[in-house]
Design a protein around this motif. Structure first.
Motif, PDB file in Angstrom:
ATOM      1  N   MET A 266       1.036  -1.439   0.154  1.00  0.00           N
ATOM      2  CA  MET A 266       0.080   0.140   0.079  1.00  0.00           C
ATOM      3  C   MET A 266       0.814   1.285  -0.365  1.00  0.00           C
ATOM      4  SD  MET A 266      -3.176   0.912   0.443  1.00  0.00           S
ATOM      5  CE  MET A 266      -4.176   2.408   1.264  1.00  0.00           C
ATOM      6  N   ASN A 267       2.012   0.856   0.871  1.00  0.00           N
ATOM      7  CA  ASN A 267       3.040   2.251   1.076  1.00  0.00           C
ATOM      8  C   ASN A 267       3.007   2.639  -0.636  1.00  0.00           C
ATOM      9  OD1 ASN A 267       1.950   3.517   3.044  1.00  0.00           O
ATOM     10  ND2 ASN A 267       3.532   1.891   4.155  1.00  0.00           N
ATOM     11  N   ALA A 268       3.792   1.595  -1.172  1.00  0.00           N
ATOM     12  CA  ALA A 268       4.161   1.771  -2.015  1.00  0.00           C
ATOM     13  C   ALA A 268       3.403   2.332  -2.998  1.00  0.00           C
ATOM     14  CB  ALA A 268       4.930   0.207  -2.940  1.00  0.00           C
ATOM     15  N   LYS A 269       2.025   2.485  -3.471  1.00  0.00           N
ATOM     16  CA  LYS A 269       1.694   2.901  -4.270  1.00  0.00           C
ATOM     17  C   LYS A 269       1.316   4.173  -3.916  1.00  0.00           C
ATOM     18  CE  LYS A 269      -0.864  -1.566  -5.946  1.00  0.00           C
ATOM     19  NZ  LYS A 269      -2.721  -1.908  -6.623  1.00  0.00           N
ATOM     20  N   ILE A 270       0.907   4.918  -3.503  1.00  0.00           N
ATOM     21  CA  ILE A 270       1.615   6.049  -2.233  1.00  0.00           C
ATOM     22  C   ILE A 270       2.847   6.455  -2.770  1.00  0.00           C
ATOM     23  CG2 ILE A 270       0.784   7.738  -0.448  1.00  0.00           C
ATOM     24  CD1 ILE A 270      -1.261   5.198   0.803  1.00  0.00           C
TER      25      ILE A 270
END
Length: 54
Positions: free
Chosen positions: A1-5
């Motif tokens: 999730m953090n990578a997509k953000i």
């Protein structure tokens, strides 16, 4: 999730400063270029949608 953000922020010109701090320079050419790219993608999406409902 953090990578997509992170990818989303970087896509519009935010750059990692340090740790988890991202900065955006309003004078950055990256910002203007990415805005143009995103506008083009939005126009393409709209054109595609219009052809599908016609």
């Amino acid at each position: 999730m953090n990578a997509k953000i992170t990818q989303g922020w970087e896509r519009i010109g935010f750059r990692l400063y340090r740790d988890n701090v991202y900065l955006l320079s309003s004078a950055s050419q990256d910002l203007e270029e990415q805005r143009g790219v995103l506008r083009g993608q939005l126009a393409d999406l709209g054109a595609s949608w219009r052809t599908m409902i016609s």
